[in-house]
Scaffold this active site. Sequence first.
Site, mmCIF file in Angstrom:
data_model
loop_
_atom_site.group_PDB
_atom_site.id
_atom_site.type_symbol
_atom_site.label_atom_id
_atom_site.label_comp_id
_atom_site.label_asym_id
_atom_site.label_seq_id
_atom_site.Cartn_x
_atom_site.Cartn_y
_atom_site.Cartn_z
ATOM 1 N N HIS A 231 0.796 -1.231 0.000
ATOM 2 C CA HIS A 231 0.000 0.000 0.000
ATOM 3 C C HIS A 231 0.828 1.281 0.000
ATOM 4 O O HIS A 231 0.629 2.155 -0.833
ATOM 5 C CB HIS A 231 -0.927 -0.013 1.216
ATOM 6 C CG HIS A 231 -1.840 1.153 1.304
ATOM 7 N ND1 HIS A 231 -1.526 2.310 1.990
ATOM 8 C CD2 HIS A 231 -3.068 1.369 0.781
ATOM 9 C CE1 HIS A 231 -2.525 3.177 1.892
ATOM 10 N NE2 HIS A 231 -3.465 2.637 1.166
ATOM 11 N N GLU A 271 -4.197 -3.932 9.772
ATOM 12 C CA GLU A 271 -4.417 -3.029 8.638
ATOM 13 C C GLU A 271 -3.352 -1.930 8.544
ATOM 14 O O GLU A 271 -3.633 -0.752 8.704
ATOM 15 C CB GLU A 271 -5.813 -2.416 8.698
ATOM 16 C CG GLU A 271 -6.932 -3.433 8.563
ATOM 17 C CD GLU A 271 -8.288 -2.792 8.349
ATOM 18 O OE1 GLU A 271 -8.385 -1.936 7.455
ATOM 19 O OE2 GLU A 271 -9.214 -3.143 9.076
ATOM 20 N N HIS A 273 -1.170 0.828 6.986
ATOM 21 C CA HIS A 273 -1.315 1.721 5.835
ATOM 22 C C HIS A 273 -0.061 2.573 5.676
ATOM 23 O O HIS A 273 0.908 2.140 5.081
ATOM 24 C CB HIS A 273 -2.574 2.573 5.979
ATOM 25 C CG HIS A 273 -3.833 1.828 5.713
ATOM 26 N ND1 HIS A 273 -4.194 1.393 4.467
ATOM 27 C CD2 HIS A 273 -4.838 1.433 6.546
ATOM 28 C CE1 HIS A 273 -5.346 0.748 4.521
ATOM 29 N NE2 HIS A 273 -5.760 0.762 5.775
ATOM 30 N N GLU A 288 -4.563 0.903 11.049
ATOM 31 C CA GLU A 288 -5.921 1.433 11.029
ATOM 32 C C GLU A 288 -6.754 0.946 12.211
ATOM 33 O O GLU A 288 -7.769 1.553 12.561
ATOM 34 C CB GLU A 288 -6.617 1.082 9.711
ATOM 35 C CG GLU A 288 -7.857 1.918 9.466
ATOM 36 C CD GLU A 288 -8.413 1.766 8.065
ATOM 37 O OE1 GLU A 288 -9.560 2.187 7.859
ATOM 38 O OE2 GLU A 288 -7.699 1.235 7.185
#
Length: 297
Positions: A231, A271, A273, A288
Amino acid sequence: MPPSDTPAVREIPVTDDKAGPYGITAGPDGALWLTLVHSGGIARLTLDGERAVHPLDPSGCRPTVIAPGPDGALWFTRYLDHRIGRITTGGAVTSFAVPTPDSGPFGITAGPDGVMWFAQMNSDRIGRVTGDGQITEFPLPVTGGLPSAITAGPDGALWFTLNQANAVGRITVDGDVVTYPLPTPGAAPVGIASDGDVLWFVEIAAGQVGRVSVDGRIEEFPLPDRAAGPHAIVAACAGECWFTEWRANRVGRVTAGGEITEYELPSPSSEPHGITLGPDGALWVALETGGVARVER
């Protein structure tokens, strides 16, 4: 990989699991600054764990990417209300409306010309904003390209990813644009970073890391797990970049020769990021689910 090669990873809670730390950067004050995409705030975290949260108005503006500016403040994109935000290290917040309606600003970076540059996902434009909020927009030669992340290159230009046009782009400070198609179809590039020599980017749909020279030559390096969903990416130094694997709950490292290593994060489904090089020389990752991870190099 031998245990001695595995970096130490420590997770630090910042907010609850509903706030959504997303973007992260090192500020000029020696602290980490994060966007809270779901609760609509900007968080400050010191290296010794002191936390502060600055709420935004409206709370549903969805702050996304954050970067230090040449003026000593932090600048960030507000994806849902289509504004560019600015916060001082003392917590004073201002914002500026992007002229094109529903532009969806996402990536943002300091440019070589002493102002901030940002990518507009919904309007196929790159924007430039001065310290007093004057915005200039440059149309791109694509339709529905989803310009996403943006960074200053080693050649005095800005480089950005075109997530749905399957390309990386280059724009000069005068607004001249050229795009370079990726070899892999449907790769969906997102994060991009400069290591001082070349540009590195991640392909979230193809599970690859890419490298592009300033004259547009592209190489791609497949991840061991092609479904990892890389990402964001940051350069630690020339020839060494680190990136997040959103779907696989890992961080990865890529060297100048394309060698890739991956490391699991302690908490499942956290999660990851945004990622940044911290003032302490470690990598810091926005999770996240409510915290950050500190990864020693």
